[in-house]
Scaffold this motif. Structure first.
Motif, PDB file in Angstrom:
ATOM      1  N   GLU A  96     -52.245   8.424 -41.810  1.00  0.00           N
ATOM      2  CA  GLU A  96     -50.903   8.799 -42.247  1.00  0.00           C
ATOM      3  C   GLU A  96     -49.884   7.781 -41.738  1.00  0.00           C
ATOM      4  O   GLU A  96     -50.209   6.870 -40.983  1.00  0.00           O
ATOM      5  CB  GLU A  96     -50.552  10.205 -41.742  1.00  0.00           C
ATOM      6  CG  GLU A  96     -51.519  11.281 -42.256  1.00  0.00           C
ATOM      7  CD  GLU A  96     -51.197  12.672 -41.748  1.00  0.00           C
ATOM      8  OE1 GLU A  96     -50.090  12.883 -41.194  1.00  0.00           O
ATOM      9  OE2 GLU A  96     -52.057  13.568 -41.895  1.00  0.00           O
ATOM     10  N   ASN A  97     -48.648   7.926 -42.183  1.00  0.00           N
ATOM     11  CA  ASN A  97     -47.545   7.082 -41.745  1.00  0.00           C
ATOM     12  C   ASN A  97     -46.281   7.921 -41.778  1.00  0.00           C
ATOM     13  O   ASN A  97     -46.248   8.986 -42.393  1.00  0.00           O
ATOM     14  CB  ASN A  97     -47.381   5.871 -42.676  1.00  0.00           C
ATOM     15  CG  ASN A  97     -48.047   4.614 -42.123  1.00  0.00           C
ATOM     16  OD1 ASN A  97     -47.702   4.153 -41.026  1.00  0.00           O
ATOM     17  ND2 ASN A  97     -48.996   4.065 -42.866  1.00  0.00           N
ATOM     18  N   TRP A  98     -45.240   7.434 -41.135  1.00  0.00           N
ATOM     19  CA  TRP A  98     -43.965   8.150 -41.232  1.00  0.00           C
ATOM     20  C   TRP A  98     -43.468   8.162 -42.678  1.00  0.00           C
ATOM     21  O   TRP A  98     -42.929   9.164 -43.142  1.00  0.00           O
ATOM     22  CB  TRP A  98     -42.906   7.482 -40.356  1.00  0.00           C
ATOM     23  CG  TRP A  98     -43.170   7.505 -38.879  1.00  0.00           C
ATOM     24  CD1 TRP A  98     -43.348   6.416 -38.063  1.00  0.00           C
ATOM     25  CD2 TRP A  98     -43.267   8.657 -38.016  1.00  0.00           C
ATOM     26  NE1 TRP A  98     -43.553   6.816 -36.757  1.00  0.00           N
ATOM     27  CE2 TRP A  98     -43.508   8.177 -36.703  1.00  0.00           C
ATOM     28  CE3 TRP A  98     -43.173  10.032 -38.234  1.00  0.00           C
ATOM     29  CZ2 TRP A  98     -43.659   9.025 -35.604  1.00  0.00           C
ATOM     30  CZ3 TRP A  98     -43.322  10.888 -37.151  1.00  0.00           C
ATOM     31  CH2 TRP A  98     -43.562  10.388 -35.854  1.00  0.00           C
ATOM     32  N   TRP A  99     -43.666   7.041 -43.389  1.00  0.00           N
ATOM     33  CA  TRP A  99     -43.049   6.854 -44.692  1.00  0.00           C
ATOM     34  C   TRP A  99     -44.080   6.479 -45.746  1.00  0.00           C
ATOM     35  O   TRP A  99     -45.110   5.874 -45.436  1.00  0.00           O
ATOM     36  CB  TRP A  99     -41.993   5.737 -44.633  1.00  0.00           C
ATOM     37  CG  TRP A  99     -41.104   5.817 -43.438  1.00  0.00           C
ATOM     38  CD1 TRP A  99     -41.188   5.052 -42.305  1.00  0.00           C
ATOM     39  CD2 TRP A  99     -40.023   6.727 -43.226  1.00  0.00           C
ATOM     40  NE1 TRP A  99     -40.215   5.437 -41.416  1.00  0.00           N
ATOM     41  CE2 TRP A  99     -39.475   6.460 -41.941  1.00  0.00           C
ATOM     42  CE3 TRP A  99     -39.443   7.735 -43.999  1.00  0.00           C
ATOM     43  CZ2 TRP A  99     -38.405   7.165 -41.413  1.00  0.00           C
ATOM     44  CZ3 TRP A  99     -38.377   8.449 -43.477  1.00  0.00           C
ATOM     45  CH2 TRP A  99     -37.863   8.158 -42.197  1.00  0.00           C
ATOM     46  N   SER A 100     -43.788   6.839 -46.980  1.00  0.00           N
ATOM     47  CA  SER A 100     -44.592   6.345 -48.096  1.00  0.00           C
ATOM     48  C   SER A 100     -44.350   4.840 -48.233  1.00  0.00           C
ATOM     49  O   SER A 100     -43.390   4.312 -47.668  1.00  0.00           O
ATOM     50  CB  SER A 100     -44.193   7.072 -49.388  1.00  0.00           C
ATOM     51  OG  SER A 100     -42.822   6.858 -49.683  1.00  0.00           O
ATOM     52  N   PRO A 101     -45.208   4.136 -48.974  1.00  0.00           N
ATOM     53  CA  PRO A 101     -45.087   2.671 -49.027  1.00  0.00           C
ATOM     54  C   PRO A 101     -43.713   2.151 -49.414  1.00  0.00           C
ATOM     55  O   PRO A 101     -43.259   1.135 -48.888  1.00  0.00           O
ATOM     56  CB  PRO A 101     -46.146   2.283 -50.058  1.00  0.00           C
ATOM     57  CG  PRO A 101     -47.185   3.353 -49.936  1.00  0.00           C
ATOM     58  CD  PRO A 101     -46.423   4.611 -49.669  1.00  0.00           C
ATOM     59  N   ASP A 102     -43.020   2.848 -50.321  1.00  0.00           N
ATOM     60  CA  ASP A 102     -41.697   2.375 -50.734  1.00  0.00           C
ATOM     61  C   ASP A 102     -40.565   3.046 -49.966  1.00  0.00           C
ATOM     62  O   ASP A 102     -39.386   2.817 -50.263  1.00  0.00           O
ATOM     63  CB  ASP A 102     -41.501   2.579 -52.239  1.00  0.00           C
ATOM     64  CG  ASP A 102     -41.513   4.055 -52.638  1.00  0.00           C
ATOM     65  OD1 ASP A 102     -41.747   4.924 -51.769  1.00  0.00           O
ATOM     66  OD2 ASP A 102     -41.285   4.335 -53.836  1.00  0.00           O
TER      67      ASP A 102
ATOM     68  N   ILE B 119     -41.829   0.428 -45.414  1.00  0.00           N
ATOM     69  CA  ILE B 119     -40.393   0.326 -45.169  1.00  0.00           C
ATOM     70  C   ILE B 119     -39.829   1.722 -44.921  1.00  0.00           C
ATOM     71  O   ILE B 119     -40.055   2.638 -45.709  1.00  0.00           O
ATOM     72  CB  ILE B 119     -39.685  -0.310 -46.372  1.00  0.00           C
ATOM     73  CG1 ILE B 119     -40.107  -1.778 -46.527  1.00  0.00           C
ATOM     74  CG2 ILE B 119     -38.176  -0.211 -46.241  1.00  0.00           C
ATOM     75  CD1 ILE B 119     -39.488  -2.466 -47.713  1.00  0.00           C
ATOM     76  N   PRO B 120     -39.097   1.936 -43.836  1.00  0.00           N
ATOM     77  CA  PRO B 120     -38.492   3.245 -43.605  1.00  0.00           C
ATOM     78  C   PRO B 120     -37.461   3.585 -44.671  1.00  0.00           C
ATOM     79  O   PRO B 120     -36.853   2.706 -45.281  1.00  0.00           O
ATOM     80  CB  PRO B 120     -37.821   3.083 -42.233  1.00  0.00           C
ATOM     81  CG  PRO B 120     -38.537   1.945 -41.582  1.00  0.00           C
ATOM     82  CD  PRO B 120     -38.903   1.025 -42.708  1.00  0.00           C
ATOM     83  N   ASN B 121     -37.283   4.874 -44.885  1.00  0.00           N
ATOM     84  CA  ASN B 121     -36.277   5.319 -45.837  1.00  0.00           C
ATOM     85  C   ASN B 121     -34.885   4.905 -45.372  1.00  0.00           C
ATOM     86  O   ASN B 121     -34.559   5.014 -44.191  1.00  0.00           O
ATOM     87  CB  ASN B 121     -36.351   6.842 -45.966  1.00  0.00           C
ATOM     88  CG  ASN B 121     -35.355   7.391 -46.957  1.00  0.00           C
ATOM     89  OD1 ASN B 121     -34.242   7.747 -46.592  1.00  0.00           O
ATOM     90  ND2 ASN B 121     -35.760   7.457 -48.212  1.00  0.00           N
ATOM     91  N   ALA B 122     -34.070   4.423 -46.306  1.00  0.00           N
ATOM     92  CA  ALA B 122     -32.748   3.904 -45.947  1.00  0.00           C
ATOM     93  C   ALA B 122     -31.864   4.973 -45.328  1.00  0.00           C
ATOM     94  O   ALA B 122     -31.055   4.687 -44.446  1.00  0.00           O
ATOM     95  CB  ALA B 122     -32.078   3.323 -47.186  1.00  0.00           C
ATOM     96  N   ASN B 123     -31.986   6.221 -45.782  1.00  0.00           N
ATOM     97  CA  ASN B 123     -31.154   7.295 -45.246  1.00  0.00           C
ATOM     98  C   ASN B 123     -31.780   7.926 -44.006  1.00  0.00           C
ATOM     99  O   ASN B 123     -31.160   8.004 -42.952  1.00  0.00           O
ATOM    100  CB  ASN B 123     -30.931   8.368 -46.318  1.00  0.00           C
ATOM    101  CG  ASN B 123     -30.167   7.848 -47.513  1.00  0.00           C
ATOM    102  OD1 ASN B 123     -29.202   7.112 -47.362  1.00  0.00           O
ATOM    103  ND2 ASN B 123     -30.597   8.215 -48.707  1.00  0.00           N
ATOM    104  N   ALA B 124     -33.023   8.358 -44.138  1.00  0.00           N
ATOM    105  CA  ALA B 124     -33.666   9.077 -43.039  1.00  0.00           C
ATOM    106  C   ALA B 124     -34.058   8.167 -41.888  1.00  0.00           C
ATOM    107  O   ALA B 124     -34.127   8.604 -40.736  1.00  0.00           O
ATOM    108  CB  ALA B 124     -34.899   9.814 -43.561  1.00  0.00           C
TER     109      ALA B 124
END
Length: 429
Positions: free
Chosen positions: A210-216, A387-392
């Motif tokens: 798993e990861n914190w974020w999806s690929p995009d 890449i982390p989500n720009a907002n979260a």
């Protein structure tokens, strides 16, 4: 260079994001050439050599004056967001993921494709630019590649009569047993820090596929159940007798994230489970002894490799700078062989192989150890970080910090904490 500029007081990143930054920075032409402001965080040693680097840059470019602004990590982002709210971002600045993404999303960082020749973007591989590339725009260049590791004090192991584990086979239970054994053998030293930041959890999630974020970066890519498993391990470590008290850890956490302030540097623990590898030199200098970097436990039977190397920090320019070409020239010089000769690997292993080759003859044992650790992790074939989500992404650290402390004080169970963290991060998307 001009004296350190006084800065406006702290403000939240959220308030900064509410202000549109279409106006130009305050830097300009004072009649004697171009003036650039450069803002960074770091230790006293980093401040000293960075100013030497800037002096060399000014010698090469007599028509460019660089005004240095620097602070500690703990104050940096509040000051940067205050500058953003005042439409006064510095021309050049250090940034990190995920905290740089709101600035990118709001058009506050310069797309370096527009100054590609001055920034010499061809020096960087696609993979090293992946985290700073958004919608085909390149908004920062890496200042060096580093990672996180378990750092140990071999001397403390020897004093306790505890054998250093084999990094190729040890698992998470072995980590707890090792920490407890050191504490039992030496009443003046705990076996390990309790991890206070999210880096160890990142490794845990990745090892479980798993990861914190999806690929995009558009969604979360972890389950509360897997994160709860990690916090259950943290509680078992806390309860093993192999760590300092929670109160001690929270106090140390509040003192800052520099290696010089760490309990490992102060000879109060034998293992630090989340040392940034580029901090090894600072750690050894402060502690007065050698340290060893170890790959995280659990890799031998993990679903996928959890350990990783990545740019530890980036250099970016303000989209509102009046001097984009000159700002790009400074970005380029910060990664030059001349700069690396002064800073060595403090900001990570240089991403340009030609620069590494140039300085290789002057590397210390510590710097070679960092390069070797990066090579050992790379040999495991880790998948790139999404890449982390720009907002979260910008909200993650504060949310994690608060919930992690609630877990350590038993105000939340691991299951409650994981669900609360998941829901809180999801709400920020």
């Amino acid at each position: 260079m001009k004296p350190l500029l006084s800065r406006i007081g702290a403000a939240t990143l959220a308030s900064a994001m509410s202000v549109s930054l279409l106006a130009a920075c305050s830097s300009g032409d004072d009649g004697d050439g171009v003036t650039l402001r450069y803002f960074w965080w770091g230790s006293d040693a980093r401040h000293a050599y960075t100013q030497e680097i800037l002096e060399r840059f000014e010698e090469l470019h007599p028509d460019i004056n660089v005004e240095p602004e620097f602070t500690s990590w703990d104050d940096y982002w509040n000051k940067l967001s205050t500058s953003a709210a005042a439409q006064d971002l510095p021309d050049v600045m250090q940034v990190v993921d995920p905290l740089m993404y709101p600035y990118i999303e709001n058009g506050q960082l310069l797309d370096l494709n527009t100054v590609a020749d001055a920034a010499h973007l061809e020096r960087y591989s696609e993979s090293t630019l992946s985290l700073s590339t958004v919608d085909d725009g390149v908004y920062a260049v890496p200042g060096g590649v580093s990672g996180f590791s378990v750092a140990i004090a071999p001397e403390a192991f020897a004093e306790a009569g505890v054998e250093i584990p084999d990094e190729s086979t040890w698992d998470w239970d072995d980590y707890i047993e090792t920490a407890a054994a050191i504490s039992a053998a030496n009443p003046d030293m705990a076996g390990s820090d309790i991890p206070m930041f999210s880096q160890v959890a990142t490794v845990w999630l990745r090892q479980h596929g798993e990861n914190w974020w999806s690929p995009d970066g558009s969604d979360l890519a972890f389950t509360p159940e897997t994160l709860a498993g990690y916090w259950d391990w943290v509680i078992r470590l806390r309860d093993s007798g192999g760590t300092p008290s929670v109160e001690t850890m929270v106090e140390a956490h509040g003192a800052g994230s520099s290696a010089a302030q760490s309990l490992l540097a102060l000879h109060k623990v034998a293992m630090n489970p989340a040392l940034a590898t580029n901090q090894l030199g600072e750690l050894e200098e402060t502690s007065g002894g050698a340290a060893q970097l170890m790959i995280y436990p659990g890799e031998s039977d993990a679903q996928v490799t959890g350990s990783f190397v990545k740019p530890g920090l980036f250099y970016a320019a303000s989209a509102a700078t009046e001097h984009p070409e000159e700002a790009a020239m400074l970005l380029d010089f910060l990664n030059s062989a001349e700069a690396i000769e002064l800073q060595k690997f403090d900001r990570g292993v240089p991403v340009d192989p030609a620069v590494v080759e140039t300085v290789s003859g002057d590397l210390t044992e510590t710097e070679l150890a960092v390069a070797d650790y990066n090579a050992r992790v790379t040999a495991l074939g880790p998948e790139p970080l999404p890449i982390p989500n720009a907002n979260a992404g910008g909200a993650m650290d504060e949310l994690y910090d608060r919930i992690n402390i609630d877990v350590l004080f038993d105000r939340l169970t691991p299951e409650e904490a994981a669900q609360q963290f998941y829901d809180g991060l999801k709400a920020e998307l």
